[in-house]
Design a protein around this motif. Sequence first.
Motif, PDB file in Angstrom:
ATOM      1  N   ASP A  40       0.697  -1.145   0.086  1.00 46.73           N
ATOM      2  CA  ASP A  40       0.144   0.086   0.071  1.00 46.73           C
ATOM      3  C   ASP A  40       0.769   1.221   0.054  1.00 46.73           C
ATOM      4  O   ASP A  40       1.418   1.663   1.137  1.00 46.73           O
ATOM      5  CB  ASP A  40      -0.933  -0.176   1.171  1.00 46.73           C
ATOM      6  CG  ASP A  40      -1.997   1.130   1.200  1.00 46.73           C
ATOM      7  OD1 ASP A  40      -1.687   2.038   0.696  1.00 46.73           O
ATOM      8  OD2 ASP A  40      -2.954   0.720   1.609  1.00 46.73           O
ATOM      9  N   ALA A  41       1.015   1.947  -1.440  1.00 48.58           N
ATOM     10  CA  ALA A  41       2.008   2.951  -1.293  1.00 48.58           C
ATOM     11  C   ALA A  41       1.428   4.091  -0.432  1.00 48.58           C
ATOM     12  O   ALA A  41       2.279   4.890   0.004  1.00 48.58           O
ATOM     13  CB  ALA A  41       1.945   3.385  -2.869  1.00 48.58           C
ATOM     14  N   ALA A  42      -0.089   4.518  -0.268  1.00 45.98           N
ATOM     15  CA  ALA A  42      -0.369   5.579   0.603  1.00 45.98           C
ATOM     16  C   ALA A  42       0.080   5.136   1.887  1.00 45.98           C
ATOM     17  O   ALA A  42       0.432   6.299   2.710  1.00 45.98           O
ATOM     18  CB  ALA A  42      -1.979   5.609   0.129  1.00 45.98           C
ATOM     19  N   ALA A  43      -0.098   4.119   2.590  1.00 43.69           N
ATOM     20  CA  ALA A  43       0.057   3.835   3.695  1.00 43.69           C
ATOM     21  C   ALA A  43       1.629   3.964   3.994  1.00 43.69           C
ATOM     22  O   ALA A  43       2.038   4.525   5.117  1.00 43.69           O
ATOM     23  CB  ALA A  43      -0.323   2.266   4.218  1.00 43.69           C
ATOM     24  N   ALA A  44       2.476   3.581   3.332  1.00 43.33           N
ATOM     25  CA  ALA A  44       4.064   3.530   3.219  1.00 43.33           C
ATOM     26  C   ALA A  44       4.360   5.039   3.220  1.00 43.33           C
ATOM     27  O   ALA A  44       5.232   5.520   4.036  1.00 43.33           O
ATOM     28  CB  ALA A  44       4.494   2.791   2.022  1.00 43.33           C
ATOM     29  N   GLU A  45       3.679   6.115   2.503  1.00 46.01           N
ATOM     30  CA  GLU A  45       3.943   7.301   2.508  1.00 46.01           C
ATOM     31  C   GLU A  45       3.627   7.986   3.865  1.00 46.01           C
ATOM     32  O   GLU A  45       4.353   8.918   4.384  1.00 46.01           O
ATOM     33  CB  GLU A  45       3.243   8.124   1.414  1.00 46.01           C
ATOM     34  CG  GLU A  45       3.468   9.492   1.273  1.00 46.01           C
ATOM     35  CD  GLU A  45       5.103   9.714   0.888  1.00 46.01           C
ATOM     36  OE1 GLU A  45       5.382  10.863   1.168  1.00 46.01           O
ATOM     37  OE2 GLU A  45       5.565   9.014   0.387  1.00 46.01           O
ATOM     38  N   TYR A  46       2.606   7.419   4.356  1.00 47.64           N
ATOM     39  CA  TYR A  46       2.136   8.149   5.445  1.00 47.64           C
ATOM     40  C   TYR A  46       3.215   7.698   6.744  1.00 47.64           C
ATOM     41  O   TYR A  46       3.529   8.503   7.610  1.00 47.64           O
ATOM     42  CB  TYR A  46       0.726   7.588   6.128  1.00 47.64           C
ATOM     43  CG  TYR A  46       0.195   7.653   7.444  1.00 47.64           C
ATOM     44  CD1 TYR A  46      -0.412   8.910   7.696  1.00 47.64           C
ATOM     45  CD2 TYR A  46       0.451   6.732   8.530  1.00 47.64           C
ATOM     46  CE1 TYR A  46      -0.817   9.122   9.086  1.00 47.64           C
ATOM     47  CE2 TYR A  46      -0.134   6.946   9.738  1.00 47.64           C
ATOM     48  CZ  TYR A  46      -0.492   8.232  10.042  1.00 47.64           C
ATOM     49  OH  TYR A  46      -1.007   8.295  11.417  1.00 47.64           O
ATOM     50  N   ILE A  47       3.509   6.571   6.776  1.00 46.41           N
ATOM     51  CA  ILE A  47       4.571   6.086   7.775  1.00 46.41           C
ATOM     52  C   ILE A  47       5.711   6.679   7.600  1.00 46.41           C
ATOM     53  O   ILE A  47       6.470   7.357   8.371  1.00 46.41           O
ATOM     54  CB  ILE A  47       4.851   4.600   7.329  1.00 46.41           C
ATOM     55  CG1 ILE A  47       3.565   3.807   8.019  1.00 46.41           C
ATOM     56  CG2 ILE A  47       5.931   4.009   8.513  1.00 46.41           C
ATOM     57  CD1 ILE A  47       3.712   2.310   7.753  1.00 46.41           C
ATOM     58  N   LEU A  48       6.297   7.011   6.340  1.00 42.13           N
ATOM     59  CA  LEU A  48       7.389   7.849   6.049  1.00 42.13           C
ATOM     60  C   LEU A  48       7.335   9.260   6.530  1.00 42.13           C
ATOM     61  O   LEU A  48       8.120   9.691   7.122  1.00 42.13           O
ATOM     62  CB  LEU A  48       7.913   7.667   4.447  1.00 42.13           C
ATOM     63  CG  LEU A  48       8.773   8.565   4.019  1.00 42.13           C
ATOM     64  CD1 LEU A  48      10.304   8.334   4.757  1.00 42.13           C
ATOM     65  CD2 LEU A  48       9.308   8.711   2.472  1.00 42.13           C
ATOM     66  N   GLU A  49       6.209   9.946   6.540  1.00 41.40           N
ATOM     67  CA  GLU A  49       5.907  10.998   6.856  1.00 41.40           C
ATOM     68  C   GLU A  49       5.963  11.144   8.259  1.00 41.40           C
ATOM     69  O   GLU A  49       6.643  12.195   9.004  1.00 41.40           O
ATOM     70  CB  GLU A  49       4.692  11.675   6.274  1.00 41.40           C
ATOM     71  CG  GLU A  49       4.543  12.126   4.703  1.00 41.40           C
ATOM     72  CD  GLU A  49       3.021  12.354   4.329  1.00 41.40           C
ATOM     73  OE1 GLU A  49       2.162  12.512   5.080  1.00 41.40           O
ATOM     74  OE2 GLU A  49       3.093  12.679   3.130  1.00 41.40           O
ATOM     75  N   THR A  50       5.469  10.113   8.960  1.00 42.27           N
ATOM     76  CA  THR A  50       5.524   9.951  10.463  1.00 42.27           C
ATOM     77  C   THR A  50       7.123  10.081  10.968  1.00 42.27           C
ATOM     78  O   THR A  50       7.424  10.747  11.677  1.00 42.27           O
ATOM     79  CB  THR A  50       4.710   8.751  10.961  1.00 42.27           C
ATOM     80  OG1 THR A  50       3.566   8.759  10.553  1.00 42.27           O
ATOM     81  CG2 THR A  50       5.170   8.687  12.449  1.00 42.27           C
ATOM     82  N   TRP A  51       7.959   9.367  10.212  1.00 44.38           N
ATOM     83  CA  TRP A  51       9.439   9.398  10.559  1.00 44.38           C
ATOM     84  C   TRP A  51      10.069  10.489   9.931  1.00 44.38           C
ATOM     85  O   TRP A  51      11.145  10.999  10.627  1.00 44.38           O
ATOM     86  CB  TRP A  51      10.152   8.103   9.553  1.00 44.38           C
ATOM     87  CG  TRP A  51       9.986   6.924  10.142  1.00 44.38           C
ATOM     88  CD1 TRP A  51       8.669   6.184  10.640  1.00 44.38           C
ATOM     89  CD2 TRP A  51      11.073   5.844  10.379  1.00 44.38           C
ATOM     90  NE1 TRP A  51       8.898   4.956  11.123  1.00 44.38           N
ATOM     91  CE2 TRP A  51      10.403   4.643  10.926  1.00 44.38           C
ATOM     92  CE3 TRP A  51      12.166   5.855  10.049  1.00 44.38           C
ATOM     93  CZ2 TRP A  51      11.099   3.615  11.042  1.00 44.38           C
ATOM     94  CZ3 TRP A  51      12.889   4.640  10.067  1.00 44.38           C
ATOM     95  CH2 TRP A  51      12.338   3.263  10.761  1.00 44.38           C
ATOM     96  N   GLN A  52       9.624  11.238   9.297  1.00 47.28           N
ATOM     97  CA  GLN A  52      10.199  12.644   8.806  1.00 47.28           C
ATOM     98  C   GLN A  52       9.796  13.724   9.832  1.00 47.28           C
ATOM     99  O   GLN A  52      10.401  14.840   9.806  1.00 47.28           O
ATOM    100  CB  GLN A  52       9.862  12.921   7.489  1.00 47.28           C
ATOM    101  CG  GLN A  52      10.411  12.005   6.492  1.00 47.28           C
ATOM    102  CD  GLN A  52       9.955  12.231   4.777  1.00 47.28           C
ATOM    103  OE1 GLN A  52       8.700  12.703   4.772  1.00 47.28           O
ATOM    104  NE2 GLN A  52      10.758  11.781   3.960  1.00 47.28           N
ATOM    105  N   ARG A  53       8.800  13.687  10.781  1.00 49.25           N
ATOM    106  CA  ARG A  53       8.262  14.406  11.490  1.00 49.25           C
ATOM    107  C   ARG A  53       8.835  15.146  12.774  1.00 49.25           C
ATOM    108  O   ARG A  53       9.075  16.084  13.390  1.00 49.25           O
ATOM    109  CB  ARG A  53       6.934  14.341  11.723  1.00 49.25           C
ATOM    110  CG  ARG A  53       6.041  15.297  12.461  1.00 49.25           C
ATOM    111  CD  ARG A  53       4.535  14.725  12.757  1.00 49.25           C
ATOM    112  NE  ARG A  53       4.645  13.482  13.783  1.00 49.25           N
ATOM    113  CZ  ARG A  53       3.573  12.447  13.583  1.00 49.25           C
ATOM    114  NH1 ARG A  53       2.793  12.544  12.855  1.00 49.25           N
ATOM    115  NH2 ARG A  53       4.075  11.514  14.605  1.00 49.25           N
TER     116      ARG A  53
END
Length: 198
Positions: A40-53
């Motif tokens: 799930d690319a959208a979920a992966a992007e959400y998790i990445l954004e969490t790590w970048q925050r």
Amino acid sequence: MKLTISLQVTVDGVAQANGGNNDELDPGFTRGGWAIGAGDAAAAEYILETWQRPDAFLLGRKTFDLFETYWGARRDDGGFGQAISSTPKYVVSNSLSDPAWEYTTVISGDLTSQIRALKSASEGELLVVGSVALARRLLEHELVDELNLIQFPLIVGQGESFLPRQGRDFALDLKDSRVFPSGIVALTYGVGGRPQYA
């Protein structure tokens, strides 16, 4: 500093070996890698954004060693490796003294008082990823401000759960929820107070 725990979990609460089996870290557990199959690319992007925050990461020793080996080697990947390698990290350990991974500080001794001091020292967000045992300990000592649970739509039927069968009770305040195409659900809760019982 706000302390947030962000974990990938299954419907039955398992947070163990989401990325794959590791005989050294998870002896006898054969159902690892349950998060990989979602695609799930959208979920992966959400998790990445969490790590970048966050302004800093807080990790247990096992997770630190695993992430240093894997993500530390990918520090210029524009993704997870860069997010964690370029951000200050605190690792909880009584045996590690001179970590090689850049921007790392060791926390040893009285964890509760040191985390309280760290939280009151500055603004921003301190993020725990992985580190299931540490996450439980922080919750039990009432050091957690926010829970971010990324729940995958499967039951693995065995493995280490994020929450113990017995422990303190907490009231949770839903702050955000997202549903992704694969059925992955991201739930963000504020932590505070005790539940009301009938």
